[in-house]
Structure formats: C-alpha cells, structure tokens
Enzyme design. Sequence first.
Site: not given
Ligand code: F6P
Length: 360
Positions: A77, A141, A285
């Site tokens: 965004g 994370d 997750q």
């Molecule tokens: O930072 C949190 C996280 O879930 C990471 O573990 C993962 O790489 C990323 O976000 C995934 O992001 P998105 O929801 O944009 O696919």
Amino acid sequence: MNVGILNAGGDCPGLNAVIEGAVGAATARGWTVYGFYDGFEGLLSTEQDERWRILTPANCLNIRSAGGTILGTVNKGNFTVKSGIDGRVKIADEVLRKSRETVDRLGLEALIVVGGDGSQTIGLELRQIGLPIVGVPKTIDNDLGSTDYTFGFWTAVSVVSANLDRLRTTAESHQRMMVVEVMGRHAGWIALYGGISGGADVILIPEIEFKLEEVVRKVELLKALGQREILVVVSEGAKIGGKLLTLDEETEGEVRLGGIASFLSTKLETITGIETRYCVLGHVQRGGSPIPFDRVLGVRCGAKAIDLIEEGRFGDTVALARNEIVSMPIEEAVSQLHLVDEKSQLVEAAKEIGISFGDE
Ligand code: F6P
C-alpha cells in the site's frame, strides 16, 4: 485524551488481545480510542471517507480469543516498506502530510502502532514528523531483538507441533519422509521450537548452513535403524547452496519466501530412494485463535502501551523482558534482528537428542 491504534504488516494471533488491552486501559482513564482500519492506510482518512471507528470495551468484549484483527491490516500500500535484514522505508511526503492531517483533525494525542520491524520503522518515520507514536512489537517470526517473545509466536509453534503430530502418523503408515516448510522469514525460531516439540528428525534453518549430503546421511541412517517415518522441518528462509528460494520477484513490498520444501523433497527422494512428500504449512500458522500465552501477552502489551502514553514516552515501544513488560526506544528495538544462535543451549540440546541441522 484521544488515542489511535492500528495494526500494520501481516496479521498475527494476539492482535485483538492487544486492542482489547489498550481499549480497557484507556477507557479506565476516561480516554477515547480510535481504531484505524487496514493498517497505516486508515491514516489516509478524509471526512468523506473515514477509515476508523471508536473502540469501546463493549465492542471489543472478549476479542482477545479471536484470531486475525478486527481492524484489518495491510503489508503493502501507500506506506511502502521493505523490512528484514536489508530493511529500508520509503514513504511519500504527500502520505506523511495526509497522516499528519488526520491525526490533527481527530485531535489524537497518541497513536499506537502494533507491528513488526517494518511497521515500527514506518512508525519512526511518523515520529520524525512529530506524531506521538508508541510501538507494540508483533510477529509470529519472533525475530525482534528487543523482546523475549512476540505474541503470536507460540501460537504458530503450536500449529507446527500439532501438524507434525498429524504428518507423522501418515508418514509412518506409508514409510515415507515428510518435508515440512514453515514460516519465519530470516529467523529459524518457528522451525526450531516447532520441530523440537513435534519430533522432527532434521531441522533446517536460515542461521545454520546445511549440506544436502549431511541431510541424506542422517535420513539414510534413520532408515537403516528401522525408523519408518522421517520428518524434516525446513524454514522458508533456509538457504540451499547459499540461495534463498522465493515465490515471486520483489515488487513494492517484501519478497515472498517459499519453495524450499518442494525442492528438497524431490532432491531427497531422488538421492535416497525413500518415498517423500512435502507440506507447506503456510498461513495456517498465522490464522486462528491465539493460545493463552499469546492472549495474555497481547493484553499486557496493549495495557502497557497506554501506560507509556500516560508517561509521555512517545517514540518508545513495549517489550517483554524476563516476563516483565518493559519499554525501550523504537530505534533500539528495530536495530537488530533476533536470530537463532547456532551455539545456543537450545540448538545444543536439540543436537544431543539426535536432531540434525544438516551441518555436521
Ligand atoms: O512475517 C510474518 C510472515 O508470516 C512470515 O513468516 C512470512 O514470510 C510472511 O509473513 C508471509 O507474508 P504474506 O502474508 O504477505 O504472504
């Protein structure tokens, strides 16, 4: 006092608990809380297009148990950000100006930013134009150096652990190897804790360089010992031959990591001859209800953010240190990533119980 709150970046179990904690603590002081929709984008509200609502204990009642965020969030965004190891932030002057206008128009005396390192860095940019920002760290994370644990992390670990239990039974039935890809970006915490808890035989993380031959050696040894099922947990950010596997090219936001489980599964099956399947746990997750630890941590962080506002500690973020909620400057909090130390007691213990990291 009028206080704003927003979530930014990827969602995370426990965000609603932070909102409920902040709303409860603010209301107890007679303050009004404005909840902005869809991350920083809510700051671009206009009188014709308001993107916020007043939050009260009544309309936030027991949201602490709900996953996601009642306010919505975005990680792309107008407030473009790239976070992580080579983090940088770019926000257009026009966007900064409009954000300032919204804060002034609504008479906000504080703005709570609940987000990861990228979002906190955006918060700092807003702080630099004079906005009264207080941070709350967020990410599954667990890669923020400032805090022992971020809410959402233990929920993600629980999901990994529970799914490994499931994958084990089907792998055992079929005498298969399962390669399970988990989130975490450049940090291996989810793989490490989830893998230990769920009984992984091999854990591959970004912080420990692995050799394919070593993984093969471990797998063949287990097979020779008669183990029917083999579980390999791999972080999405683990590098293979020094290379990071990604799902798409970098655009305006963070590059999407992924693909290593599929790659490894083919390699390992070809080399070892063991029938192998892979499973990418992905966003399961991040979804769903937070576990009790994350609910409690979220509520505590929200309430502490209100304390910081009362004390005028703008530019600070809350943090968890030895089970106390403390605070520190946002600059300090985002200055370094919290990564797994390959010499740590935790990694040593995992090795002692027979888990291979593919390094020796
Ligand atoms: O930072 C949190 C996280 O879930 C990471 O573990 C993962 O790489 C990323 O976000 C995934 O992001 P998105 O929801 O944009 O696919």
